[in-house]
Scaffold this motif. Structure first.
Motif, mmCIF file in Angstrom:
data_model
loop_
_atom_site.group_PDB
_atom_site.id
_atom_site.type_symbol
_atom_site.label_atom_id
_atom_site.label_comp_id
_atom_site.label_asym_id
_atom_site.label_seq_id
_atom_site.Cartn_x
_atom_site.Cartn_y
_atom_site.Cartn_z
ATOM 1 N N ILE A 6 -0.930 9.893 -8.362
ATOM 2 C CA ILE A 6 -0.644 9.024 -9.516
ATOM 3 C C ILE A 6 -0.785 7.565 -9.116
ATOM 4 O O ILE A 6 -1.349 6.751 -9.855
ATOM 5 C CB ILE A 6 0.763 9.327 -10.088
ATOM 6 C CG1 ILE A 6 0.780 10.717 -10.725
ATOM 7 C CG2 ILE A 6 1.170 8.266 -11.102
ATOM 8 C CD1 ILE A 6 2.145 11.174 -11.163
ATOM 9 N N GLY A 7 -0.314 7.199 -7.938
ATOM 10 C CA GLY A 7 -0.425 5.822 -7.446
ATOM 11 C C GLY A 7 -1.869 5.385 -7.283
ATOM 12 O O GLY A 7 -2.241 4.262 -7.645
ATOM 13 N N VAL A 10 -3.410 4.954 -10.810
ATOM 14 C CA VAL A 10 -2.933 3.710 -11.434
ATOM 15 C C VAL A 10 -3.598 2.500 -10.786
ATOM 16 O O VAL A 10 -3.988 1.543 -11.467
ATOM 17 C CB VAL A 10 -1.383 3.626 -11.362
ATOM 18 C CG1 VAL A 10 -0.896 2.250 -11.752
ATOM 19 C CG2 VAL A 10 -0.755 4.684 -12.261
ATOM 20 N N SER A 11 -3.757 2.519 -9.473
ATOM 21 C CA SER A 11 -4.417 1.417 -8.773
ATOM 22 C C SER A 11 -5.858 1.251 -9.224
ATOM 23 O O SER A 11 -6.333 0.133 -9.441
ATOM 24 C CB SER A 11 -4.388 1.651 -7.259
ATOM 25 O OG SER A 11 -3.076 1.684 -6.791
ATOM 26 N N CYS A 13 -7.087 2.181 -12.147
ATOM 27 C CA CYS A 13 -7.035 1.670 -13.529
ATOM 28 C C CYS A 13 -6.772 0.170 -13.551
ATOM 29 O O CYS A 13 -7.401 -0.570 -14.315
ATOM 30 C CB CYS A 13 -5.976 2.410 -14.331
ATOM 31 S SG CYS A 13 -6.426 4.102 -14.741
ATOM 32 N N VAL A 14 -5.854 -0.282 -12.723
ATOM 33 C CA VAL A 14 -5.548 -1.716 -12.654
ATOM 34 C C VAL A 14 -6.757 -2.492 -12.152
ATOM 35 O O VAL A 14 -7.096 -3.558 -12.689
ATOM 36 C CB VAL A 14 -4.309 -1.962 -11.762
ATOM 37 C CG1 VAL A 14 -4.149 -3.439 -11.443
ATOM 38 C CG2 VAL A 14 -3.062 -1.419 -12.431
#
Length: 129
Positions: A6-7, A10-11, A13-14
């Motif tokens: 998940i991390g 998310v990274s 996506c950012v």
């Protein structure tokens, strides 16, 4: 392990969001810069000849005055990642007609070349007194 995946997701996506926003801002900034520079350069060129401060002997001299004004406004292309080009569609010194397009090619954050175009036409009679 689930939290690590998940991390990473998310990274990514950012990172993609940041690159997209930066690319949009760069494009809009360069487009605004050439729009203002083109308007001001055409107006300044027309004003000089309309006021009689200079008398153009040829269409080339008319275009040289425009190019000089444009170079002052865009900083003579001092950015390494932006290349400016002027396309002339019509010029008539006797009627005071300038029909020009400025193209700016630039490298975006990823290293791809993009292009922004702006075209303006002005006739000397349009200048306000």
């Amino acid at each position: 392990m689930k939290n690590a995946i998940i991390g990473v997701f998310v990274s990514i996506c950012v990172l993609l969001t940041t690159v997209t926003i930066f690319s949009i801002q760069t494009n809009a900034g360069i487009k605004e810069q050439i729009d203002v520079a083109l308007d001001t350069a055409i107006y300044s060129t027309q004003r000089v000849f309309h006021d009689g401060r200079l008398k153009p002997k040829s269409d080339e001299e008319y275009l040289e005055e425009f190019n000089k004004n444009l170079k002052v406004l865009i900083g003579d292309g001092k950015r390494d990642d932006v290349v400016y080009q002027v396309d002339v569609y019509g010029i008539d010194r006797e009627k005071g007609l300038l029909d020009l397009q400025v193209r700016a090619k630039y490298k975006n954050m990823i290293g791809q070349w993009r292009e922004v175009k702006q075209r303006k036409t002005m006739i000397i009679e349009v200048i306000d007194q």
